[in-house]
Structure formats: structure tokens, C-alpha cells
Design a protein around this motif. Structure first.
Motif, short mmCIF file in Angstrom:
data_model
loop_
_atom_site.label_atom_id
_atom_site.label_comp_id
_atom_site.label_asym_id
_atom_site.label_seq_id
_atom_site.Cartn_x
_atom_site.Cartn_y
_atom_site.Cartn_z
N ALA A 111 0.70 -1.35 0.10
CA ALA A 111 -0.04 0.26 0.15
C ALA A 111 0.80 1.13 0.09
CB ALA A 111 -0.94 0.02 1.22
N GLY A 112 2.23 1.09 0.27
CA GLY A 112 3.11 2.38 0.00
C GLY A 112 2.85 3.05 -1.19
N ALA A 113 2.27 2.34 -2.34
CA ALA A 113 2.05 2.77 -3.82
C ALA A 113 0.76 3.50 -3.81
CB ALA A 113 2.45 1.62 -4.67
N THR A 114 0.22 3.31 -2.71
CA THR A 114 -1.25 4.23 -2.72
C THR A 114 -0.93 5.83 -1.89
OG1 THR A 114 -2.22 3.79 -0.35
CG2 THR A 114 -2.27 1.91 -2.47
N ALA A 115 0.10 5.97 -1.46
CA ALA A 115 0.60 6.82 -0.78
C ALA A 115 0.65 8.29 -1.51
CB ALA A 115 1.42 6.80 0.36
N PHE A 116 0.22 9.47 -0.97
CA PHE A 116 0.43 10.87 -1.47
C PHE A 116 0.10 11.02 -3.01
CE2 PHE A 116 3.96 9.91 1.72
CZ PHE A 116 3.42 10.91 2.65
N PHE A 117 -1.01 10.57 -3.14
CA PHE A 117 -1.56 10.83 -4.79
C PHE A 117 -1.83 12.24 -5.32
CE2 PHE A 117 -3.89 6.56 -4.72
CZ PHE A 117 -3.11 5.95 -5.70
N SER A 118 -1.55 13.15 -4.14
CA SER A 118 -1.71 14.59 -4.29
C SER A 118 0.05 15.21 -4.46
CB SER A 118 -2.33 15.36 -3.30
OG SER A 118 -1.73 15.04 -2.14
N TRP A 119 0.91 14.39 -4.49
CA TRP A 119 2.21 14.67 -4.21
C TRP A 119 2.93 14.05 -5.70
CZ3 TRP A 119 6.12 13.18 0.26
CH2 TRP A 119 7.19 13.87 -0.10
N PRO A 120 2.78 14.51 -6.74
CA PRO A 120 3.86 13.98 -8.17
C PRO A 120 5.26 13.60 -7.68
CG PRO A 120 2.36 15.97 -8.57
CD PRO A 120 2.29 15.85 -7.22
N GLU A 121 5.82 14.34 -6.85
CA GLU A 121 7.20 14.08 -6.76
C GLU A 121 7.47 12.87 -5.99
OE1 GLU A 121 6.83 18.31 -7.73
OE2 GLU A 121 5.68 16.79 -6.05
N PHE A 122 6.45 12.48 -5.37
CA PHE A 122 6.66 11.08 -4.53
C PHE A 122 6.60 10.09 -5.43
CE2 PHE A 122 5.17 7.47 -2.17
CZ PHE A 122 5.87 7.34 -1.10
N GLY A 123 5.36 10.00 -6.31
CA GLY A 123 5.43 9.13 -7.10
C GLY A 123 6.60 8.76 -8.19
N GLU A 124 7.22 10.17 -8.68
CA GLU A 124 8.43 10.06 -9.22
C GLU A 124 9.45 9.29 -8.42
OE1 GLU A 124 12.11 13.08 -10.93
OE2 GLU A 124 9.90 13.98 -10.40
N MET A 125 9.65 9.59 -7.32
CA MET A 125 10.69 8.82 -6.55
C MET A 125 10.56 7.49 -6.36
SD MET A 125 11.99 9.33 -2.34
CE MET A 125 10.32 8.81 -1.90
N LEU A 126 9.30 7.08 -5.98
CA LEU A 126 8.87 5.72 -5.95
C LEU A 126 8.88 4.84 -7.13
CD1 LEU A 126 7.87 3.60 -3.93
CD2 LEU A 126 5.48 4.20 -4.34
N GLY A 127 8.64 5.62 -8.45
CA GLY A 127 8.75 4.81 -9.81
C GLY A 127 7.36 4.47 -10.20
N GLY A 128 6.19 4.44 -9.61
CA GLY A 128 5.15 4.24 -9.86
C GLY A 128 4.04 4.37 -8.96
N ARG A 129 2.64 4.14 -9.44
CA ARG A 129 1.42 4.34 -8.57
C ARG A 129 0.31 3.18 -8.66
NH1 ARG A 129 1.90 8.58 -5.19
NH2 ARG A 129 2.17 10.42 -6.02
N PHE A 130 -0.07 3.08 -7.62
CA PHE A 130 -1.17 2.08 -7.47
C PHE A 130 -2.45 2.28 -8.38
CE2 PHE A 130 -5.33 1.51 -5.40
CZ PHE A 130 -5.58 0.06 -5.59
N ASP A 131 -2.81 1.37 -9.15
CA ASP A 131 -4.09 1.55 -10.06
C ASP A 131 -4.91 0.41 -9.71
OD1 ASP A 131 -5.70 2.61 -12.03
OD2 ASP A 131 -4.40 1.63 -13.61
N GLU A 132 -5.47 0.11 -8.71
CA GLU A 132 -6.44 -0.85 -8.42
C GLU A 132 -5.94 -2.28 -8.10
OE1 GLU A 132 -9.36 -0.01 -7.74
OE2 GLU A 132 -9.65 1.81 -8.96
N HIS A 133 -6.84 -3.00 -7.60
CA HIS A 133 -6.20 -4.60 -7.47
C HIS A 133 -7.32 -5.40 -7.97
CE1 HIS A 133 -8.58 -3.94 -3.81
NE2 HIS A 133 -7.87 -3.30 -3.36
N PRO A 134 -7.25 -5.58 -9.59
CA PRO A 134 -8.60 -6.06 -10.09
C PRO A 134 -9.04 -7.52 -9.83
CG PRO A 134 -7.01 -5.09 -11.42
CD PRO A 134 -6.08 -5.25 -10.33
N TRP A 135 -8.06 -8.21 -9.22
CA TRP A 135 -8.34 -9.76 -8.83
C TRP A 135 -8.73 -9.89 -7.46
CZ3 TRP A 135 -3.85 -7.91 -11.30
CH2 TRP A 135 -3.73 -7.85 -12.44
#
Length: 219
Positions: A111-135
Motif C-alpha cells: 500500500a505504500g504505492a497508494t500514498a501521496f496521490f496529491s504529491w507527484p514528486e513522491f510518485g517520481e521517487m517511488l517509480g510508479g503508482r497504485f492502480d487498483e487490485h482487479p483480482w
């Protein structure tokens, strides 16, 4: 030994049952290996490079000044936060600088990839973003792409794991090194929340961020 800050601020979002176990596991592995000491925090007070000075209450000399630990006291962060976390602008800048400028480590999971959606620089540091768990929570086959990396060399070429498997977005294989992925041929790609058309579902990767190093795993 190194000093690791195991940071899981979930005060504003869902408390995954695995978070407490994950924090204690990081501490246990550090103790068993002797490679690092762990400080567990479920708030975000230490996420700063600014001095934190407090006055003691009873127990020591009342009114005596003491300094609390900050990012300057750690070599790496293990992060299992969720969604929006209350960090002010200075804390955000200090966190990015901790990795980018100071060359420290940042390890995030699930769930660390779900954090700080309002903060683009965090996603840049992490490398990607959460986009649902379809299964949902299900068995899925993990394919290890790099069996020489320290994080994966002990693993078989593939294995089945029961988990809440994530779909990720906003990542580029040109900017990170994928260690493992889900076997798309064994997934229900017709599930309503499947958004990727390239059938690329990374499970773990490494990347650099300035002078620092980042590791993320969906598991």
C-alpha cells in the motif's frame, strides 16, 4: 549496524492487517542479521531534517531539553504508509532530499504505492503508482526476471503467492529495473478494473533517485 526507520502512518486511511506484522518483521530481520537497528513509528514526526527539541516531563529532570531523532539519524526508510499523510512542505522536501541528495535508501511495500496521490514528486521517487487490485485476494504466479539481484537470488524462477495483487501505473521500464512480475497468461485480463493493455504487471523493482536507491514490492 545501519539504522532503519520503519514508518507506517495510517491515521488518515485504512489499516491493513499486514502492516503491524510487516513492521515487526523488519525489526526481527535486523536483529537476527545484526545488519540494522529498527525504530518503528506510526506517526510522521521524524520525517524532517529540522531539529526536534522537547522539554521532558516527569521521570527525568523536569523541563530538561532533549532532541528527538530525525531523518539525519537514519540510513534508510521502510515505508508502509497509506493514502494521504500529513506532511508539511518542509517535511516533503526533507524526505525527497533524504534520498535524492543524501544518498539514503527508501524501501516501500504494497500500500505504500497508494500514498501521496496529491504529491507527484513522491510518485517520481517511488517509480510508479497504485492502480487498483482487479483480482482481489487470489493466487497468482510471480515470474522472477532477475535471479541475480540480492533481493531475488534466493527465489525460484516462478512461484505462486496468495495476495492482494496490484496493478500499477505511471511506471516506465526505461527508468527502473523490474525484478519480478505477475504471469499475465494466468490472470483474468477481462476483469473490469484491468486497465493495462500491455499485460505488464510488475511485482518488484529497484531504481535510483538522485544519489539514493529505491526498492518497491507490491506484495
Amino acid at each position: 549496524p545501519k539504522r532503519v526507520l520503519a514508518w507506517a502512518d495510517v491515521r488518515n486511511a485504512y489499516q491493513h492487517e499486514s502492516i503491524t506484522h510487516a513492521l515487526s518483521t523488519i525489526a526481527r530481520l535486523g536483529d537476527q542479521s545484526g545488519l540494522w537497528e529498527t525504530v518503528i513509528r506510526t506517526d510522521s514526526q521524524p520525517i524532517t531534517k529540522q531539529p526536534l527539541t522537547f522539554k521532558s516531563g516527569t521521570g527525568i529532570a523536569t523541563g530538561e531539553q532533549f532532541l528527538a531523532r530525525t531523518l539525519k539519524d537514519y540510513d534508510a526508510i521502510f515505508f508502509f504508509g497509506v493514502r494521504e499523510i500529513d506532511l508539511d512542505a518542509v517535511q516533503r522536501a526533507d524526505l525527497l532530499s533524504f534520498v535524492h541528495d543524501d544518498g539514503k535508501g527508501f524501501v516501500a511495500t504494497h500500500a505504500g504505492a497508494t500514498a501521496f496521490f496529491s504529491w507527484p514528486e513522491f510518485g517520481e521517487m517511488l517509480g510508479g503508482r497504485f492502480d487498483e487490485h482487479p483480482w482481489g485476494i487470489t493466487d497468482a504466479t510471480v515470474v522472477v526476471e532477475d535471479r541475480a539481484a540480492p533481493m531475488t537470488k534466493h527465489l525460484p524462477a516462478s512461484f505462486v503467492v496468495n495476495d492482494e495483487h496490484y496493478q500499477l501505473k505511471d511506471f516506465s521500464r526505461g527508468r527502473l529495473h523490474v525484478l519480478a512480475r505477475l504471469d499475465a497468461s494466468r490472470l483474468d485480463l477481462g476483469a473490469p478494473l484491468v486497465h493495462r493493455t500491455d499485460n505488464d504487471f510488475p511485482v518488484a523493482w529497484t531504481k535510483t533517485y538522485g544519489k539514493g536507491r529505491v526498492f518497491y514490492s507490491t506484495l
